[in-house]
Design a protein around this motif. Structure first.
Motif, PDB file in Angstrom:
ATOM      1  N   MET A  98     -32.532  -3.794   6.422  1.00 50.66           N
ATOM      2  CA  MET A  98     -32.496  -3.537   7.843  1.00 50.66           C
ATOM      3  C   MET A  98     -31.059  -3.312   8.303  1.00 50.66           C
ATOM      4  N   MET A  99     -30.175  -4.159   7.836  1.00 44.39           N
ATOM      5  CA  MET A  99     -28.781  -4.049   8.270  1.00 44.39           C
ATOM      6  C   MET A  99     -28.120  -2.800   7.688  1.00 44.39           C
ATOM      7  N   GLN A 100     -28.586  -2.297   6.535  1.00 43.43           N
ATOM      8  CA  GLN A 100     -28.043  -1.065   5.974  1.00 43.43           C
ATOM      9  C   GLN A 100     -28.445   0.131   6.823  1.00 43.43           C
ATOM     10  N   ILE A 101     -29.638   0.091   7.373  1.00 43.97           N
ATOM     11  CA  ILE A 101     -30.112   1.185   8.214  1.00 43.97           C
ATOM     12  C   ILE A 101     -29.471   1.117   9.599  1.00 43.97           C
ATOM     13  N   HIS A 102     -29.369  -0.096  10.132  1.00 46.12           N
ATOM     14  CA  HIS A 102     -28.791  -0.320  11.468  1.00 46.12           C
ATOM     15  C   HIS A 102     -27.726  -1.414  11.373  1.00 46.12           C
ATOM     16  N   PRO A 103     -26.471  -1.039  11.096  1.00 39.47           N
ATOM     17  CA  PRO A 103     -25.417  -2.046  10.915  1.00 39.47           C
ATOM     18  C   PRO A 103     -25.145  -2.908  12.153  1.00 39.47           C
ATOM     19  N   ASP A 104     -25.597  -2.465  13.317  1.00 36.64           N
ATOM     20  CA  ASP A 104     -25.371  -3.234  14.536  1.00 36.64           C
ATOM     21  C   ASP A 104     -26.354  -4.390  14.689  1.00 36.64           C
ATOM     22  N   ILE A 105     -27.356  -4.465  13.815  1.00 38.01           N
ATOM     23  CA  ILE A 105     -28.331  -5.553  13.868  1.00 38.01           C
ATOM     24  C   ILE A 105     -27.719  -6.801  13.232  1.00 38.01           C
ATOM     25  N   ASN A 106     -27.880  -7.916  13.901  1.00 39.12           N
ATOM     26  CA  ASN A 106     -27.408  -9.197  13.375  1.00 39.12           C
ATOM     27  C   ASN A 106     -28.605  -9.962  12.838  1.00 39.12           C
ATOM     28  N   CYS A 107     -28.646 -10.192  11.524  1.00 41.22           N
ATOM     29  CA  CYS A 107     -29.745 -10.922  10.893  1.00 41.22           C
ATOM     30  C   CYS A 107     -29.230 -12.239  10.335  1.00 41.22           C
ATOM     31  N   GLU A 108     -30.046 -13.261  10.485  1.00 42.57           N
ATOM     32  CA  GLU A 108     -29.712 -14.562   9.912  1.00 42.57           C
ATOM     33  C   GLU A 108     -30.935 -15.110   9.199  1.00 42.57           C
ATOM     34  N   LYS A 109     -30.687 -15.739   8.063  1.00 41.11           N
ATOM     35  CA  LYS A 109     -31.746 -16.424   7.329  1.00 41.11           C
ATOM     36  C   LYS A 109     -31.575 -17.918   7.606  1.00 41.11           C
ATOM     37  N   VAL A 110     -32.632 -18.534   8.099  1.00 45.84           N
ATOM     38  CA  VAL A 110     -32.585 -19.969   8.408  1.00 45.84           C
ATOM     39  C   VAL A 110     -33.752 -20.649   7.718  1.00 45.84           C
ATOM     40  N   ASP A 111     -33.457 -21.631   6.904  1.00 49.84           N
ATOM     41  CA  ASP A 111     -34.481 -22.456   6.268  1.00 49.84           C
ATOM     42  C   ASP A 111     -34.731 -23.636   7.199  1.00 49.84           C
ATOM     43  N   ILE A 112     -35.944 -23.746   7.726  1.00 52.09           N
ATOM     44  CA  ILE A 112     -36.234 -24.777   8.728  1.00 52.09           C
ATOM     45  C   ILE A 112     -36.094 -26.185   8.178  1.00 52.09           C
ATOM     46  N   LEU A 113     -36.419 -26.390   6.905  1.00 40.98           N
ATOM     47  CA  LEU A 113     -36.261 -27.715   6.308  1.00 40.98           C
ATOM     48  C   LEU A 113     -34.787 -28.086   6.218  1.00 40.98           C
ATOM     49  N   SER A 114     -33.972 -27.164   5.760  1.00 41.53           N
ATOM     50  CA  SER A 114     -32.536 -27.405   5.663  1.00 41.53           C
ATOM     51  C   SER A 114     -31.908 -27.566   7.055  1.00 41.53           C
ATOM     52  N   TYR A 115     -32.310 -26.717   7.985  1.00 41.65           N
ATOM     53  CA  TYR A 115     -31.805 -26.800   9.355  1.00 41.65           C
ATOM     54  C   TYR A 115     -32.155 -28.143   9.971  1.00 41.65           C
ATOM     55  N   SER A 116     -33.361 -28.616   9.712  1.00 44.63           N
ATOM     56  CA  SER A 116     -33.847 -29.848  10.324  1.00 44.63           C
ATOM     57  C   SER A 116     -33.272 -31.099   9.689  1.00 44.63           C
ATOM     58  N   TYR A 117     -33.187 -31.118   8.364  1.00 42.58           N
ATOM     59  CA  TYR A 117     -32.858 -32.363   7.680  1.00 42.58           C
ATOM     60  C   TYR A 117     -31.678 -32.262   6.722  1.00 42.58           C
ATOM     61  N   GLY A 118     -30.935 -31.180   6.785  1.00 36.89           N
ATOM     62  CA  GLY A 118     -29.702 -31.056   6.020  1.00 36.89           C
ATOM     63  C   GLY A 118     -29.852 -31.256   4.534  1.00 36.89           C
ATOM     64  N   LYS A 119     -29.055 -32.148   3.986  1.00 32.74           N
ATOM     65  CA  LYS A 119     -28.984 -32.365   2.541  1.00 32.74           C
ATOM     66  C   LYS A 119     -30.269 -32.914   1.944  1.00 32.74           C
ATOM     67  N   VAL A 120     -31.125 -33.492   2.759  1.00 30.71           N
ATOM     68  CA  VAL A 120     -32.400 -34.010   2.276  1.00 30.71           C
ATOM     69  C   VAL A 120     -33.262 -32.860   1.735  1.00 30.71           C
ATOM     70  N   GLU A 121     -33.021 -31.644   2.225  1.00 35.66           N
ATOM     71  CA  GLU A 121     -33.796 -30.475   1.810  1.00 35.66           C
ATOM     72  C   GLU A 121     -33.759 -30.289   0.302  1.00 35.66           C
ATOM     73  N   LYS A 122     -32.608 -30.435  -0.320  1.00 36.91           N
ATOM     74  CA  LYS A 122     -32.494 -30.255  -1.769  1.00 36.91           C
ATOM     75  C   LYS A 122     -33.367 -31.257  -2.520  1.00 36.91           C
ATOM     76  N   MET A 123     -33.352 -32.493  -2.083  1.00 37.94           N
ATOM     77  CA  MET A 123     -34.150 -33.523  -2.731  1.00 37.94           C
ATOM     78  C   MET A 123     -35.648 -33.244  -2.546  1.00 37.94           C
ATOM     79  N   VAL A 124     -36.049 -32.919  -1.326  1.00 42.33           N
ATOM     80  CA  VAL A 124     -37.452 -32.640  -1.038  1.00 42.33           C
ATOM     81  C   VAL A 124     -37.924 -31.432  -1.843  1.00 42.33           C
ATOM     82  N   SER A 125     -37.132 -30.387  -1.877  1.00 39.05           N
ATOM     83  CA  SER A 125     -37.498 -29.186  -2.634  1.00 39.05           C
ATOM     84  C   SER A 125     -37.614 -29.491  -4.119  1.00 39.05           C
ATOM     85  N   HIS A 126     -36.692 -30.274  -4.637  1.00 40.40           N
ATOM     86  CA  HIS A 126     -36.721 -30.639  -6.053  1.00 40.40           C
ATOM     87  C   HIS A 126     -38.001 -31.422  -6.384  1.00 40.40           C
TER      88      HIS A 126
END
Length: 101
Positions: free
Chosen positions: A1-29
């Motif tokens: 998307m950003m290659q087609i429209h460089p003015d677009i701002n895209c962000e990837k957010v993992d809700i588990l990581s956003y919510s609980y920080g470092k605990v995400e790695k342990m939970v995922s593992h």
């Protein structure tokens, strides 16, 4: 998307990581280890919780309790024009919020 429209701002957010920080790695593992070690059990639980009575509108109150406030905070911070979900959890949270305006 950003290659087609460089003015677009895209962000990837993992809700588990956003919510609980470092605990995400342990939970995922633990989650991935459980699936790898007990695939039949995982499949059975997943099948019964997701696909059983598919016509019913289900509520996942534990997920709501764990993530709803973080999802609201994230939306207030980012104020996105478009959201693309690649996992069922944020999709559920957003649909839950949309139904309640």
């Amino acid at each position: 998307m950003m290659q087609i429209h460089p003015d677009i701002n895209c962000e990837k957010v993992d809700i588990l990581s956003y919510s609980y920080g470092k605990v995400e790695k342990m939970v995922s593992h633990i989650y991935l280890k459980w699936i790898h070690t007990f695939p039949t059990l995982y499949h059975s639980i997943y099948k019964n919780s997701v696909y059983k009575n598919i016509e019913e509108n289900k509520r996942y109150r534990l997920y709501e309790w764990l993530f709803l406030s973080f999802m609201k905070k994230l939306l207030e911070e980012k104020q996105p024009d478009l959201i693309v979900c690649t996992h069922a959890l944020p999709t559920y949270m957003l649909n839950y919020m949309k139904k309640r305006k």
